[in-house]
Each structure stands twice: as structure tokens, then as C-alpha cells.
Design an enzyme around this catalytic site. Structure first.
Site, short mmCIF file in Angstrom:
data_model
loop_
_atom_site.label_atom_id
_atom_site.label_comp_id
_atom_site.label_asym_id
_atom_site.label_seq_id
_atom_site.Cartn_x
_atom_site.Cartn_y
_atom_site.Cartn_z
N SER A 125 0.48 -7.41 6.68
CA SER A 125 0.58 -7.66 5.62
C SER A 125 -0.04 -8.65 4.92
CB SER A 125 1.82 -8.20 5.11
OG SER A 125 2.68 -8.33 3.84
N ASP A 129 8.38 1.62 4.00
CA ASP A 129 8.29 -0.21 3.30
C ASP A 129 8.29 -0.01 1.86
OD1 ASP A 129 7.02 -2.24 2.94
OD2 ASP A 129 5.23 -2.15 4.36
N HIS A 178 8.73 -2.10 6.31
CA HIS A 178 7.26 -3.46 6.31
C HIS A 178 7.10 -3.81 7.87
CE1 HIS A 178 4.44 -5.56 4.14
NE2 HIS A 178 5.08 -6.78 5.03
#
Length: 829
Positions: A682, A774, A806
């Protein structure tokens, strides 16, 4: 400047290791067979101890351990029942764990332990040629949970999924007298038919509303909650009669809708008198703070308030219900709800202390002004609650613990330090369900790079570190930098503590109430070892032996304090005074060659890597890689000033801190300076992409999971558009009360601070792993970077997991990803 931590002298770094035998570890083998990695992965992950639903009754600890099963691609849950050791010379033992049936979705003991509620999701037998139907059933066990007294089948027309997220929207909760339970569940979607079909008005429903926001996929709570509607309501279950009903005297009323302006309910619990239900209500338009439903998972800045709804008359009506099956109770005439935290923009996690002199205290986490970042330091508030009248005394509302701006400047004499840092403020996501006595409240907080348990006086708000020492069966004491987490407080006031370190899986200890009440718990509190849970194999692929696992984890870890690099001209209000920390995991090596280094900046960016057992990095370290976790400026646990200096400076401060850490550690002579790779998830992937673009001579290879690569193109595709504005432009740059597209200037600023700007300078081989589902960082981000690199001839590899979001945490996907990442580093480092 590089400093180590040692509480006795403050002069040397702390090294923690398990055992002395390092001979089982070898240097990185570039030609290692995949089957060897699979065996190692099985052993390392088998040692992982993930615990939840801990409770103590009659001297017996009950706790559930979740274990991956790679063979079937599912999580298996095991129930442990362990006697709490009493006195010295009593060695811990346990009955072998029993596997819980996959239909069991929640197991919730009552406070006394005399009753137990089990939530089951059953597939009932159907008639021939009819589809199988799933139903929800509450099982009520009595007589110390030995006798199944009642099975309550929830009517399909009442609600959908029951929410069981102790660290999120909450779990079903008992009343103090154990006569009722309150829980949160998903509101059913009404029947929706075409305009060309007839609508049965007797069943309710709507015509032509298939795309209504309330019922569509957009009306969800964001990534990881894509199956949970934003329409969550509160319900009561009467234990004796089995009656169930919805609580209607709430801010949503009888028919709240997201598009009409409503609230998302959760974290409900009974008041001590049992006549009111207290809960958190997140704004979904009803309070004017959130016209668009934003993602909520790991976004602790969402506007929310505490409310109380009287339910005395409703419970009375439920107690008079009859029938063996659950009964639906019509609306009661209880008084209207009241708001308990109107002055706070954020408030959550209501918990009650034990009553004292006729009054209990409602304790909750809050922030009066709120914060723009997705995480931040919270305050602890209390409100006196009169048990006899069953009402809160709102005039007694007070802030017990305030947020801390700068912990480093609070070095008063005799102040308690963890990792050479004073108390940084409360960084608490949720309070444990049971965390209070009559005089104190206990919580787990981030204290720099270490998780610690703190005790807070309900009288004056004094915060004390609970310095628990749990002696393992090997004779080892608790290391000062090991992380500890509070699992709960029992009826006697004793605490269940879980402890782990980067090279040690979690153990469970118990601290008596008398020890916790000592004036100076920060010096040392003796804890009793309750359980050292052995490995549970995650795969049938290879054998797992505890002795072998212990040897594999025989590597060092160290925590360092590092002053940040000097400010640059374009650093907008950057904090240059608060040092940052990093955790260095160093494998022993029998050869003369130095190990390669994998640098790991965490995601968020407002989170923190703790000194806990993280199996994926234990796997890499056991395979011969040195690991460097960098808690850069913007991380939680270091004070408000450091945290809020990052927004508006992403791609600069965070990257500078990571590069400075790498240059420092490579100059130490502990790792091979020519073999440095980077991995990030991320926002950590955002930093990793920056590192290989801005510093191609330092970083030789990279792997990323769902990385942010172009903030400008992410704004309209993510469930957290506020993140794009705040992190790229700075705090105060997103208006939560309105929704608008970014301006041309804003888009340019977002692009300027994004890794895509430096894509043409990337020469290192890049692996990108993406979850196709995601909602947080859409896969288009990783694909944009992948195609840019591929088109210029840079060596790249793409892993696409079609059913993952995610986290990419579906068991077979996670396993595949981590072994692929390890092989990628083997091949290119």
C-alpha cells in the site's frame, strides 16, 4: 546519529535472540528449491499464534486460536481451555485444543462464565429440488456452559448477517445480569422488482430500485467490508424467552437509509443497570459530516458519536413473550435516544467500569477536533453513570487523558521510558471488551515501535506502564522491547496478557488483580505463564516439529533510534526534532559473506511496525535475509507533531527517512551494501516505488503489494479519496462535508509527489502483486506502474489474485505471494 536502547545504561543497542544454536541457518541459497521454501514456510507459519475471544471463569482461561490451512484454503479455529496456574512451582498445562465447527461464527461467554452464547450459521436441509437455505441460530448454554438450553432461530425477515468484529463494529454483548444480549446486524434488502412486474405490497419492497445506493455494491463500508451493507442496525435477544427484536429508538428511526442521511451502528453494550444500550454511530449523512460513504477499515478518523437508547420497556415486553421459537416484539414506548459525546467529532469504543458507590464510569476513546489522517492519538473520556436511576450524568463528562504533541520533549526526571521514549499519547484502535475495574482502565497502546499495556487511573487520569515479566518455560524473562497486548480483564480484576517478539511467537500470561493495583506497576509486575502454544501445521506438505521451529527463529532483532536527516528546502513544516525508530532483524551467518538486506517501510502511512512476531518476515529472515523495518515520520506512536508532519510531504520525508536508515545500516558493516532490496504494501509500496525511482543505485530489486503509484489517478477510484487529498496536499485540504473532484493544480501536486513521476529512472527488477477486488488502492495503480516499466524494458513480474482485496490474505493467495516474493529476491539480489 545511531543509538541503541538499553534501559540500564542507554549506551548500547539491545539484541534479543532465542537460544544459541545458529548452525541451522545458512546464507541465502540462490538455487534453493521451491519445495525447501514450502517446508520452511510451513514451519514458520505453524508457529504463529493468533488469539481472540479470551475469557477467564472459575480459574479457567478459554481462548480461540485461528490457524491457516493451506491444503483447503481456509482458516481453522481451535478452542483452548487452560487452568490459570496458582502460586509458585505450578507449571502450566492445558487440555489439548479442540477444533471448532466451521458453522460457529462467534463464541461469547457471559461475564460470570455461567452462560455461553454461540452463533451458528447453519445450512438447513431443504425439500427435494429446492435450494439449500442458510439460517442464523443462537445457541444458549447454561450451567457453566455444560447444558444447551435453547436454540433460537433468527427469522429471515428480521435481519441478515450478525456482525462479529471485536476490533471493528463490535460483537454481541451480554447484559450484566446475563438476561439479554445486544448485537449489530445487517438490515435486509427489501424486495426489488422491475417496473414491469407486480409488487406485493404486503411484503414491502420497491420497484425499479436495483441501483439504489442503499442496496447496491456502492452502499458498502469499503475495502474488507464489501459484503457488509452500510445499513447496520441494533437488535436485542432475550435469553429466557428467545425473543429477538430491533431497537428502533435510534438516530436512524424505523427506516433509516444511507441516501436519506443515516448512521452506521456498532460497538453496542448494555449500561450497568441494563436499562439502556450504549453504542457508536458513524455518520453516513445523518449528521452532515459524511455525504459520501468512505471506507472505514483502518480509517479511524471517520466522524462518529456515542448514543444511548433506553430499552427497559422493550426488554419487559420481550420477557413476557412466549413460544419455543423466537418472537418478534413490536415497537416499545421507551424514551428517545440521547447523544453522549456531542462535543467530540470522533468517539468510539464505549466501555463501563465496575460500579463504585452507586456510580459506574462510561469510558470511551474520542477526539474533540478530530484529525484528518486515518489514524492518530486519541483522548480518553469518562462520564459518570448513576446505576440506580439508570442514566448518565452528562455534566460529569471529562477528558482523562489528552493526546500528546511531542513525547521526546517530556523527559522529566524519573519518567518511564520505552525504547528511550516517554509516553507518546494513546494510540488505541479499540478497547478490549473487558478492560475495566472500579478504579482503573487498561489498554494496549503503541509506544514507539513497541506495543505495551498501560493502566489509567479513573480518578485522575494517571497513565502507568504495566511492565509485566512473564518467565517462559526455558527460564527466559520478558525482554524490555517485546510487545505485549491486553486480551482482557476478568471479574476478579486480573489481566490476560499476550506477549511476542520478532523472533518469538506469542505466549499467554496472567497478572493478578493485587499485582495490577500496586502503586508503581512500571517497575516490574510478575506475570504467570499460562500457555506456550506449540505449532499447528498449516499444511500436510511437510512435518512440523517444535524443536526445529525454535532453531529457525534463532536470529537477532534490535531496535534503534535515529535522528531524521536535515530538512530540505521543499519540506513543508516537516518535524526535524522527533527521532524515528527502526527494527533490524539480523540472521546469523556461518560464512564470511554479509547477508543481503530487505528494507520494509510499513503501509498506512499512519501506522507502525511493532516488535511482534510477523511470520512472513520471520520466513525471510530464517532464509538468510536481514530485514529493516523503518517507522518513518508519520508513523503512529511517536506523538502528534511527527505524525502530522508527513501529510503534504509524502514522497519526500518518508522516502528520506528510509534512505537515511539504509545508508546508516549499510555503513555499519552488518549487511551487504551491494545487495539491498525493498518491499512495501500500500503506502509502503508507494515508498518502495519511490526508492527504486529516486535512488536506483541503492535499491537493486523491489517487490510491492497493491502499491499507490499515481495519487492523481486514484482519487475517483478509491474508497478513501480523502487520503489522496490529505497525504498529497496536507492536513485541512479535504472537506468531508462536501464531495468534489480535484482541481487541475491539485492533480498536478498529486502527480508530482507520486512514484510514477520517476518511473523512467527505474532500472531494478520489480514484482507487483495485486488484488483484483481491491477497493482501497485499485489494481489500476499497480497496472499503470507495471505497464510503464514493461514498456521501457525494465524487468517486471505481475501477480494478479482475482478473488483478493487490498490485503491479499486469502490463504492460498498469501502463501503463493510470499514464496514468489522470496524467489524474486533470490533471483535478483
Amino acid at each position: 546519529m545511531l543509538k541503541g536502547f538499553l534501559q540500564t545504561s542507554g549506551a548500547t543497542r539491545v539484541t534479543s535472540m532465542l537460544g544459541d544454536d545458529a548452525s541451522v541457518l545458512t546464507e541465502v541459497n540462490q538455487n534453493a528449491m521451491p519445495k525447501d521454501d514450502a517446508k520452511m514456510f510451513n514451519k514458520i507459519y505453524s508457529a504463529c499464534v493468533n488469539l481472540q475471544d479470551a475469557s477467564v471463569s472459575n480459574g479457567i482461561l478459554s481462548v480461540t486460536r485461528s490457524v491457516r490451512d493451506i491444503d483447503i484454503g481456509k482458516t481453522r479455529n481451535y478452542l483452548y481451555t487452560i487452568p490459570i496456574p496458582r502460586g509458585h512451582g505450578f507449571f502450566p498445562f492445558s487440555i489439548p485444543p479442540s477444533e471448532m465447527h466451521h458453522q460457529i461464527k462467534a463464541r461469547i461467554p457471559s461475564p460470570s462464565g455461567e452462560r455461553l452464547l454461540i452463533l451458528r450459521e447453519e445450512t438447513a436441509e431443504s425439500m427435494e429440488n429446492s435450494p439449500e437455505r442458510t439460517r442464523l441460530v443462537f445457541e444458549i448454554w447454561t450451567k457453566a456452559a455444560e447444558c444447551l438450553t435453547k436454540r433460537v432461530v433468527i427469522p429471515e425477515t428480521l435481519h441478515g448477517e450478525v456482525i462479529n468484529q471485536p476490533d471493528g463494529f463490535g460483537a454481541p454483548s451480554w447484559s450484566d445480569d446475563e438476561s439479554a444480549m445486544v448485537y449489530c446486524a445487517r438490515q435486509n434488502r427489501p424486495e426489488v422488482v422491475s417496473y414491469f412486474d407486480n409488487l406485493d405490497n404486503s411484503k414491502g419492497g420497491e420497484q425499479g430500485s436495483q441501483r439504489n445506493l442503499d442496496y447496491s455494491a456502492m452502499g458498502r463500508l469499503g475495502d474488507k467490508c464489501t459484503k457488509i451493507s452500510a445499513l447496520l442496525n441494533l437488535y436485542l435477544l432475550h435469553i429466557r424467552t428467545g425473543a429477538v427484536t430491533k431497537i428502533e429508538n435510534t438516530p436512524n428511526g424505523e427506516k433509516g437509509k444511507v441516501t436519506d442521511g443515516g448512521y452506521v451502528f456498532g460497538q453496542a453494550s448494555f449500561s450497568p443497570c441494563g436499562s439502556q444500550v450504549v453504542y457508536t454511530a458513524w455518520d453516513s449523512g445523518g449528521g452532515g459530516e459524511m455525504p459520501r460513504q468512505l471506507g472505514m477499515v483502518q480509517s479511524y478518523n471517520r466522524p462518529s458519536k456515542l448514543y444511548a437508547s433506553p430499552v427497559k420497556k422493550l426488554l419487559l415486553a420481550m420477557s413476557q413473550s412466549s413460544g419455543s421459537r423466537s418472537a418478534l416484539i413490536p415497537s416499545s414506548k421507551d424514551a428517545a435516544f440521547i447523544c453522549l459525546s456531542d462535543s467530540c467529532r470522533l468517539s468510539r469504543s464505549p466501555r463501563f467500569s465496575k460500579a463504585k458507590k452507586g456510580k459506574a464510569k462510561l469510558c470511551f476513546l474520542a477526539s474533540q477536533a478530530g484529525f484528518d489522517t486515518h489514524n492518530g492519538s486519541v483522548s480518553l473520556y469518562t462520564i459518570d453513570w448513576d446505576v440506580k436511576s439508570g442514566k448518565p450524568i452528562l455534566s460529569t463528562t471529562r477528558c482523562l487523558v489528552k493526546s500528546c504533541v511531542d513525547p521526546i520533549k517530556r523527559n522529566e526526571e524519573n519518567t518511564v521510558h520505552v525504547a528511550n521514549m516517554c509516553f507518546p499519547g494513546l494510540y488505541v484502535f479499540e478497547l478490549p471488551k473487558r478492560c475495566c475495574s472500579s478504579d482503573f482502565i487498561y489498554a494496549t497502546t503503541q509506544w514507539g515501535s513497541v506495543e505495551k499495556v498501560v493502566r489509567i487511573s479513573l480518578d485522575d487520569g494517571t497513565v502507568s506502564l504495566v511492565n509485566v515479566d512473564i518467565i517462559r518455560s526455558s527460564g527466559q524473562s520478558t525482554e524490555s522491547l517485546a510487545s505485549q497486548q491486553l486480551l482482557g480483564v476478568d471479574l476478579d480484576g486480573g489481566a490476560i496478557i499476550m506477549e511476542s517478539a520478532p523472533n518469538r511467537p506469542a505466549i499467554v500470561g496472567y497478572v493478578t488483580s493485587s499485582a495490577l493495583r500496586r502503586p508503581n506497576v512500571s517497575r516490574k509486575v510478575e506475570g504467570t505463564l499460562v500457555a506456550e502454544m506449540g505449532p499447528i501445521a498449516v499444511s500436510s506438505y511437510s512435518e512440523t516439529k517444535e524443536r526445529e521451529v525454535v532453531k529457525l527463529l534463532n536470529y537477532h532483532y534490535e531496535v534503534f533510534l535515529m535522528n531524521v536527516p536535515p530538512p530540505k528546502i521543499d519540506d513543508n513544516g516537516a518535524d526535524t526534532e522527533t527521532p524515528v525508530q527502526w527494527i533490524f532483524m539480523r540472521p546469523p551467518n556461518r560464512s564470511d559473506s554479509l547477508p543481503p538486506l530487505i528494507v520494509v517501510p510499513h503501509g498506512g502511512p499512519h501506522s507502525c511496525t511493532s516488535t511482534t512476531y510477523i511470520p512472513e518476515f520471520a520466513f525471510l529472515c530464517a532464509r538468510g535475509y536481514a530485514i529493516l523495518h523503518v517507522n518513518y515520520r508519520g508513523s503512529t506512536g511517536f506523538g502528534k507533531r511527527a505524525l502530522e508532519s508527513l501529510p503534504g510531504n509524502v514522497g519526500k520525508l518518508d522516502v528520506d527517512d528510509v534512505v537515511h536508515a539504509v545508508e546508516t545500516i549499510t555503513s555499519s558493516g552488518w549487511v551487504d551494501v551491494n545487495r539491498v532490496g525493498v518491499y512495501g504494501e500500500s503506502h509502503g509500496g508507494f515508498i518502495a516505488a519511490h526508492c527504486v525511482g529516486q535512488y536506483p543505485k541503492i535499491f537493486k530489486v523491489a517487490a510491492m503489494r497493491n502499491p499507490v503509484t499515481n495519487i492523481a489517478t486514484m482519487t475517483t477510484a478509491t474508497d478513501i479519496p480523502d487520503w489522496c487529498y490529505i497525504e498529497a496536499l496536507g492536513c485541512g485540504q479535504y472537506d468531508y462535508r462536501k464531495f468534489r473532484g480535484a482541481s487541475a493544480d491539485e492533480l498536478k501536486s498529486m502527480w508530482d509527489c507520486s512514484p510514477i513521476r520517476y518511473a523512467n529512472k527505474v532500472t531494478a527488477p520489480i514484482l507487483i502483486a495485486l488484488g483484483k477486488k481491491d477497493k482501497r488502492v485499485p489494481p489500476s495503480q499497480g497496472l499503470e506502474f507495471y505497464h510503464s516499466l514493461r514498456s521501457q524494458g525494465t524487468k517486471t513480474k505481475l501477480l494478479m489474485y482475482d478473488e483478493d482485496d487490498h490485503s491479499i490474505d486469502r490463504i492460498k493467495s498469501e502463501t503463493d505471494m510470499w514464496i514468489s516474493i522470496k524467489n524474486w529476491f533470490d533471483e535478483n539480489l
